[in-house]
Design an enzyme around this catalytic site. Structure first.
Site, PDB file in Angstrom:
ATOM      1  N   ASP A   1       8.243  43.607  30.514  1.00  0.00           N
ATOM      2  CA  ASP A   1       6.882  44.237  30.495  1.00  0.00           C
ATOM      3  C   ASP A   1       6.950  44.973  29.155  1.00  0.00           C
ATOM      4  OD1 ASP A   1       4.014  45.215  31.071  1.00  0.00           O
ATOM      5  OD2 ASP A   1       4.793  46.991  32.061  1.00  0.00           O
TER       6      ASP A   1
ATOM      7  N   ASP B   1       3.883  47.581  27.947  1.00  0.00           N
ATOM      8  CA  ASP B   1       3.313  48.969  28.224  1.00  0.00           C
ATOM      9  C   ASP B   1       3.803  49.658  29.070  1.00  0.00           C
ATOM     10  OD1 ASP B   1       1.236  47.973  26.350  1.00  0.00           O
ATOM     11  OD2 ASP B   1       0.045  46.926  28.032  1.00  0.00           O
TER      12      ASP B   1
ATOM     13  N   ASP C   1       6.894  48.341  35.030  1.00  0.00           N
ATOM     14  CA  ASP C   1       6.551  49.804  35.909  1.00  0.00           C
ATOM     15  C   ASP C   1       5.478  49.861  36.668  1.00  0.00           C
ATOM     16  OD1 ASP C   1       4.974  49.240  33.467  1.00  0.00           O
ATOM     17  OD2 ASP C   1       3.973  51.332  33.697  1.00  0.00           O
TER      18      ASP C   1
END
Length: 173
Positions: free
Chosen positions: A7, A9, A129
């Site tokens: 990922d 961000d 996240d």
């Protein structure tokens, strides 16, 4: 070679620093870190949608400490793809691509997937996240610690707190 999905961000790009910067610029103050724990970005930052739709938000986000060197090594050891949700914030498409080119120039354009839902993504390992992206993934899942996920049990996901732990988990010793 195993396929590794990473990922952007909150994993490569320090968007929380950006939220703090925008909040400080707007309100003149920053919330203490403890007040962010367990809150989604939308709960933690009143004007999050304004921030993420502002020119420069994604382009100027700081790089997560240690990520560049570890990503270079991962790129040699895995079939590596950066997968980032971008369709909800169309301005982010160009900025995310430019940001990756600036900070991770060793990645080719073919390794970058800017999408809507990550549910169509397949691979062997996913580092993210957000539970919403990891929970449906069929392979091994690694949860990168951020304030919004800190109070939740990682369940079947392996939790890492930084890029040193990512390296220890995914790179040969």
């Amino acid at each position: 070679m195993q396929r590794l999905i990473v990922d952007m961000d909150g994993v490569l790009a320090d968007v929380y620093s950006q939220f703090r910067k925008f909040e400080t610029d707007e309100l003149g103050a920053v919330q203490p870190d403890r007040d962010l724990l367990g809150k989604t970005e939308r709960e933690a930052y009143k004007n999050v949608r304004v921030y993420v739709n502002s020119p420069g938000f994604f382009l100027n986000a700081p790089v997560m400490p240690g990520s560049v060197g570890v990503m270079e090594q991962l790129n040699r050891n895995y079939e590596l793809f950066i997968v980032s949700s971008a369709m909800e914030f169309p301005l982010s498409l160009y900025e995310k691509y430019q940001w990756l080119q600036q900070h991770f120039p060793f990645l080719s354009w073919q390794q970058i997937v800017l999408c809507g839902s990550k549910q169509v993504i397949a691979g062997d390992i996913m580092l993210d996240d957000h539970f919403k992206n990891l929970d449906h993934f069929k392979g091994k899942t690694i949860l990168f610690s951020q304030p919004h996920n800190m109070l939740k049990d990682p369940g079947s996901h392996t939790r890492v707190k930084d890029w040193r732990e990512v390296a220890h988990l995914l790179l040969p010793h």
